[in-house]
Design a protein around this motif. Structure first.
Motif, PDB file in Angstrom:
ATOM      1  N   LEU A  21       0.808  -1.218   0.000  1.00 47.34           N
ATOM      2  CA  LEU A  21       0.000   0.000   0.000  1.00 47.34           C
ATOM      3  C   LEU A  21       0.845   1.274   0.000  1.00 47.34           C
ATOM      4  N   ALA A  22       2.085   1.204   0.424  1.00 46.65           N
ATOM      5  CA  ALA A  22       2.929   2.393   0.586  1.00 46.65           C
ATOM      6  C   ALA A  22       3.016   3.196  -0.706  1.00 46.65           C
ATOM      7  N   ASP A  23       2.956   4.518  -0.563  1.00 42.32           N
ATOM      8  CA  ASP A  23       2.967   5.412  -1.717  1.00 42.32           C
ATOM      9  C   ASP A  23       3.963   6.547  -1.479  1.00 42.32           C
ATOM     10  N   THR A  24       4.576   7.007  -2.542  1.00 45.05           N
ATOM     11  CA  THR A  24       5.595   8.056  -2.422  1.00 45.05           C
ATOM     12  C   THR A  24       5.033   9.374  -1.903  1.00 45.05           C
ATOM     13  N   SER A  25       3.721   9.560  -1.975  1.00 45.88           N
ATOM     14  CA  SER A  25       3.115  10.827  -1.547  1.00 45.88           C
ATOM     15  C   SER A  25       2.866  10.882  -0.037  1.00 45.88           C
ATOM     16  N   TRP A  26       3.033   9.767   0.653  1.00 46.15           N
ATOM     17  CA  TRP A  26       2.722   9.737   2.083  1.00 46.15           C
ATOM     18  C   TRP A  26       3.639  10.654   2.877  1.00 46.15           C
ATOM     19  N   GLU A  27       3.049  11.423   3.785  1.00 45.34           N
ATOM     20  CA  GLU A  27       3.798  12.237   4.725  1.00 45.34           C
ATOM     21  C   GLU A  27       3.588  11.760   6.164  1.00 45.34           C
ATOM     22  N   LEU A  28       2.513  10.981   6.381  1.00 39.58           N
ATOM     23  CA  LEU A  28       2.206  10.424   7.695  1.00 39.58           C
ATOM     24  C   LEU A  28       2.213   8.902   7.603  1.00 39.58           C
ATOM     25  N   LEU A  29       2.681   8.250   8.658  1.00 39.49           N
ATOM     26  CA  LEU A  29       2.686   6.790   8.705  1.00 39.49           C
ATOM     27  C   LEU A  29       2.302   6.347  10.106  1.00 39.49           C
ATOM     28  N   ASP A  30       1.177   5.640  10.213  1.00 36.41           N
ATOM     29  CA  ASP A  30       0.718   5.129  11.501  1.00 36.41           C
ATOM     30  C   ASP A  30       0.629   3.603  11.416  1.00 36.41           C
ATOM     31  N   ILE A  31       1.578   2.926  12.037  1.00 36.56           N
ATOM     32  CA  ILE A  31       1.567   1.461  12.072  1.00 36.56           C
ATOM     33  C   ILE A  31       1.496   0.982  13.517  1.00 36.56           C
ATOM     34  N   VAL A  44       9.158   0.664   3.609  1.00 35.58           N
ATOM     35  CA  VAL A  44       8.305   1.857   3.540  1.00 35.58           C
ATOM     36  C   VAL A  44       9.165   3.121   3.557  1.00 35.58           C
ATOM     37  N   VAL A  45      10.221   3.113   4.376  1.00 27.28           N
ATOM     38  CA  VAL A  45      11.119   4.269   4.437  1.00 27.28           C
ATOM     39  C   VAL A  45      11.784   4.502   3.083  1.00 27.28           C
ATOM     40  N   GLU A  46      12.105   3.423   2.377  1.00 24.12           N
ATOM     41  CA  GLU A  46      12.701   3.563   1.040  1.00 24.12           C
ATOM     42  C   GLU A  46      11.715   4.173   0.050  1.00 24.12           C
ATOM     43  N   ILE A  47      10.426   3.821   0.187  1.00 27.33           N
ATOM     44  CA  ILE A  47       9.408   4.295  -0.759  1.00 27.33           C
ATOM     45  C   ILE A  47       8.950   5.710  -0.418  1.00 27.33           C
ATOM     46  N   CYS A  48       8.690   5.949   0.861  1.00 24.55           N
ATOM     47  CA  CYS A  48       8.111   7.224   1.311  1.00 24.55           C
ATOM     48  C   CYS A  48       9.235   8.144   1.795  1.00 24.55           C
ATOM     49  N   LYS A  49       9.736   8.968   0.921  1.00 18.60           N
ATOM     50  CA  LYS A  49      10.874   9.824   1.246  1.00 18.60           C
ATOM     51  C   LYS A  49      10.474  11.096   1.986  1.00 18.60           C
ATOM     52  N   SER A  50       9.156  11.389   2.051  1.00 14.08           N
ATOM     53  CA  SER A  50       8.712  12.671   2.618  1.00 14.08           C
ATOM     54  C   SER A  50       7.994  12.510   3.950  1.00 14.08           C
ATOM     55  N   LEU A  51       8.231  11.426   4.653  1.00 19.71           N
ATOM     56  CA  LEU A  51       7.553  11.216   5.932  1.00 19.71           C
ATOM     57  C   LEU A  51       7.980  12.276   6.948  1.00 19.71           C
ATOM     58  N   ARG A  52       6.991  12.934   7.546  1.00 21.49           N
ATOM     59  CA  ARG A  52       7.283  13.942   8.566  1.00 21.49           C
ATOM     60  C   ARG A  52       6.720  13.564   9.933  1.00 21.49           C
ATOM     61  N   ALA A  53       5.830  12.567   9.985  1.00 20.19           N
ATOM     62  CA  ALA A  53       5.291  12.105  11.261  1.00 20.19           C
ATOM     63  C   ALA A  53       5.066  10.602  11.179  1.00 20.19           C
ATOM     64  N   VAL A  54       5.590   9.858  12.153  1.00 17.19           N
ATOM     65  CA  VAL A  54       5.503   8.399  12.145  1.00 17.19           C
ATOM     66  C   VAL A  54       5.133   7.910  13.542  1.00 17.19           C
ATOM     67  N   ASP A  55       4.221   6.940  13.592  1.00 17.97           N
ATOM     68  CA  ASP A  55       3.818   6.332  14.859  1.00 17.97           C
ATOM     69  C   ASP A  55       4.166   4.844  14.824  1.00 17.97           C
ATOM     70  N   ILE A  56       5.160   4.453  15.632  1.00 17.36           N
ATOM     71  CA  ILE A  56       5.547   3.038  15.733  1.00 17.36           C
ATOM     72  C   ILE A  56       5.304   2.522  17.157  1.00 17.36           C
TER      73      ILE A  56
END
Length: 268
Positions: A21-31, A44-56
């Motif tokens: 599902l990961a997309d290059t446009s993602w800026e938020l990631l909640d897993i 996902v980090v390789e695909i989504c280069k513009s992540l600014r907020a992540v919940d792990i």
């Protein structure tokens, strides 16, 4: 992102799902609370280069390796949410050194006097850390050695521009809530789920949301393939038994003795 959010709430989110599902446009990631591991997070980090907020948070399969890869390779990461379970808290404590800025023989009275380019590493883009059950020692280390990072920030009562805490850094919110705000919460209810009951009460297929179509398709496929999986399991078991009998001398002798016994009884 809506499909990933629903999958997470349905407790179906793992490496395969999040990578597909990961997309290059993602800026938020909640897993948070999912079965995503270091491998899935790294992809996902390789695909989504513009992540600014992540919940792990509560991701017990994410270790120091995944944590480190996320912080050091997401150059736009401003907000990180972690901890929340004993294993995740342990991982976060082991990763405190990643947050610390490191200098290359630079002079200066304080970290604030340094330019970003003078910092060799140490999550230079990170500004907000949400760690609900942070221990006192970890909080003290971050406060004294990582002054650029605000831990569990509170919203400014005055709302001054530039000092306001972003929504993603507030403990009271769920990071991916905006992506599912228009989706009926019953679509990700785990307990008491019945496909026929839910299907009959929903709108026609043409009116279903994308997330609902994804969920129903997954459940339907899983139900359809269940008999085939059971049949394959039985075939594999019988095949293993035959192979064991052919390779085991004692088993082969018992099988022959049984056949001879049956033949004698038939003659009698």
């Amino acid at each position: 992102m809506a499909m990933a959010a629903v999958a997470r709430r349905r407790r179906l989110l793992n490496d395969d799902v999040i990578i597909s599902l990961a997309d290059t446009s993602w800026e938020l990631l909640d897993i948070s609370g999912s079965d995503v591991s270091d491998f899935g997070l790294g992809k996902v980090v390789e695909i989504c280069k513009s992540l600014r907020a992540v919940d792990i948070s509560r991701c017990d399969k994410i270790t120091i390796t995944g944590f480190s890869e996320l912080v050091q390779n997401c150059h736009s990461l401003e907000t990180l949410r972690c901890g929340g379970s004993p294993r995740s808290d342990y991982t976060a404590r082991r990763c405190l050194g990643i947050f610390k800025p490191k200098l290359n023989d630079m002079d200066g009275d304080s970290w604030e006097d340094l330019d970003t380019m003078e910092i060799a590493s140490g999550a230079e883009s990170l500004r907000w850390l949400v760690w609900e059950k942070i221990d006192k020692d970890s909080l003290e280390i971050l406060s004294t050695e990582c002054p650029r990072i605000a831990v569990n920030p509170k919203p400014s009562p005055f709302g001054f521009r530039g000092s306001a805490v972003p929504r993603e850094a507030l403990q009271s919110i769920t990071l991916d809530d905006p992506t599912v705000k228009d989706i009926d919460p019953t679509t990700w209810a785990v307990c008491g789920f019945n496909l026929k009951t839910v299907s009959s009460s929903l709108l026609s297929p043409s009116e279903l949301s994308v997330a609902e179509k994804f969920r129903l398709a997954f459940v339907e496929r899983d139900t359809r393939l269940a008999p085939k999986r059971a049949k394959n399991a039985r075939q594999n078991q019988r095949r293993a038994e035959r192979e064991w009998m052919m390779t085991n001398t004692r088993a082969k002798a018992l099988a022959l003795a049984s056949q001879v016994s049956k033949s004698l009884h038939s003659w009698n």
